[in-house]
Design a protein around this motif. Sequence first.
Motif, short mmCIF file in Angstrom:
data_model
loop_
_atom_site.label_atom_id
_atom_site.label_comp_id
_atom_site.label_asym_id
_atom_site.label_seq_id
_atom_site.Cartn_x
_atom_site.Cartn_y
_atom_site.Cartn_z
N CYS A 1 0.80 -1.23 0.00
CA CYS A 1 0.00 0.00 0.00
C CYS A 1 0.83 1.28 0.00
O CYS A 1 0.42 2.29 -0.58
CB CYS A 1 -0.90 0.03 1.24
SG CYS A 1 -2.03 -1.38 1.38
N HIS A 2 1.99 1.25 0.65
CA HIS A 2 2.71 2.49 0.90
C HIS A 2 4.20 2.37 0.61
O HIS A 2 4.78 1.28 0.72
CB HIS A 2 2.55 2.91 2.37
CG HIS A 2 1.16 2.77 2.90
ND1 HIS A 2 0.10 3.51 2.41
CD2 HIS A 2 0.64 1.97 3.87
CE1 HIS A 2 -1.01 3.18 3.07
NE2 HIS A 2 -0.70 2.24 3.94
N CYS B 1 6.08 10.86 -5.72
CA CYS B 1 4.63 10.65 -5.59
C CYS B 1 3.98 10.35 -6.93
O CYS B 1 3.10 9.48 -7.03
CB CYS B 1 3.97 11.87 -4.95
SG CYS B 1 4.43 12.15 -3.22
N ASP C 1 1.98 6.81 -7.90
CA ASP C 1 0.53 6.87 -8.07
C ASP C 1 -0.05 5.82 -9.02
O ASP C 1 -1.07 5.19 -8.70
CB ASP C 1 0.13 8.28 -8.52
CG ASP C 1 -1.37 8.50 -8.43
OD1 ASP C 1 -1.96 8.21 -7.38
OD2 ASP C 1 -1.95 8.97 -9.43
N GLY D 1 -0.87 2.61 -7.47
CA GLY D 1 -1.82 2.63 -6.35
C GLY D 1 -1.13 2.76 -5.01
O GLY D 1 -1.70 2.40 -3.98
N THR E 1 0.79 5.01 -1.96
CA THR E 1 0.98 6.32 -1.35
C THR E 1 2.44 6.45 -0.94
O THR E 1 3.15 5.45 -0.79
CB THR E 1 0.09 6.51 -0.11
OG1 THR E 1 0.55 5.64 0.94
CG2 THR E 1 -1.36 6.20 -0.42
N GLN F 1 0.50 16.77 -3.01
CA GLN F 1 0.22 15.51 -3.68
C GLN F 1 -0.84 14.72 -2.92
O GLN F 1 -0.71 14.50 -1.71
CB GLN F 1 1.50 14.68 -3.79
CG GLN F 1 2.58 15.32 -4.62
CD GLN F 1 2.16 15.52 -6.07
OE1 GLN F 1 1.85 14.55 -6.78
NE2 GLN F 1 2.14 16.77 -6.52
N GLU F 2 -1.88 14.29 -3.63
CA GLU F 2 -2.98 13.59 -2.96
C GLU F 2 -2.55 12.25 -2.37
O GLU F 2 -3.15 11.78 -1.40
CB GLU F 2 -4.14 13.38 -3.94
CG GLU F 2 -4.86 14.67 -4.31
CD GLU F 2 -6.08 14.40 -5.15
OE1 GLU F 2 -6.42 13.22 -5.37
OE2 GLU F 2 -6.72 15.38 -5.59
N ASN F 3 -1.54 11.62 -2.95
CA ASN F 3 -1.11 10.31 -2.43
C ASN F 3 0.07 10.44 -1.48
O ASN F 3 0.75 9.45 -1.21
CB ASN F 3 -0.77 9.36 -3.58
CG ASN F 3 0.46 9.79 -4.37
OD1 ASN F 3 0.72 10.99 -4.52
ND2 ASN F 3 1.19 8.83 -4.91
N ARG G 1 -1.41 7.12 7.72
CA ARG G 1 -1.82 5.80 7.22
C ARG G 1 -1.18 4.64 7.99
O ARG G 1 -1.70 3.55 7.98
CB ARG G 1 -1.51 5.71 5.73
CG ARG G 1 -2.23 6.79 4.91
CD ARG G 1 -1.99 6.64 3.43
NE ARG G 1 -2.71 7.66 2.67
CZ ARG G 1 -2.16 8.79 2.22
NH1 ARG G 1 -0.86 9.02 2.44
NH2 ARG G 1 -2.86 9.66 1.54
#
Length: 283
Positions: A100-101, A122, A126, A129, A131, A157-159, A188
């Motif tokens: 995920c990250h 970032c 993206d 998927g 962050t 940056q949104e992620n 997160r």
Amino acid sequence: MAPQFSLAYLTVLGCLPPEMTYIASRTGYDFVSFRPIHMGVPGEPAVSLTESKLLLKETKKAMAETGMKLLDIELARICDGTEPKSYLPAMEVAAELGGCHVLSSIWTDDRSFAVERFVELCELADPFGLTVELEFVPIASVSTLAEAVDILKAAKQENAGLMIDVHHFHRSKEKVEDLQQLPRDWFRFLHLCDAQAGIPQSLEEMTRILREERSYVGEGGIDVAAIVTSLPEMPYSIELPHTKRLKEMGYEKFAQQCLEAAKSYFSKHQLAGYQAEKAKKIT
């Protein structure tokens, strides 16, 4: 829901991903956190998931057999002379394993360069998927909460998110009240450990403890509960390097002791899911 814990790579430094996965499963962790990016740390394996198809295949097999999930990969450092594109193979592996990250930290004093490279990182993450979680480290260029927040706000940056390590938070003399003012969706996962209350005066000693002698949660002098309760509930990645204990106990026993101490502390202080569990029993 009970709190979820991940076994971070530095806790079992030198342990290859397949074995790490089986150990995490047997000892009760919910996630694993791999390091497919070479850092040049003593004790680090010479081969990684990005370089060995066999190792990747064995890791997939271990994850399939145990049901263990990958929380994050590390460490995509922003530093002079390093191109973010060099982290693409690690991102591909992370996505392939369902991660995920991506954990990142900044080791250049050029702020404009740091922001530019962080934005690029970032953007590269993206499409997978993933962050990108920025961690401030007391021995790095971005060493405080305020500096990390400044980078995140400039990057837009949104992620992008903010990863708090309780050791670094304490060593940088941060205040939990400042955490409460930040966007909740920045957080997160969190790095969990403990350390002596006194902050080392020398950079050398701080670095040694950071890399070789962190304490079980509840064993040191950090107010871990105050930090945890100032943040949303999220997975807690136990990053607890301790060279001597690891050598004496071996990977599995030490990983188990780290997790048991964390769960005991969370239960004692009624943190995260333990609050809900207690309420359920009362009703």
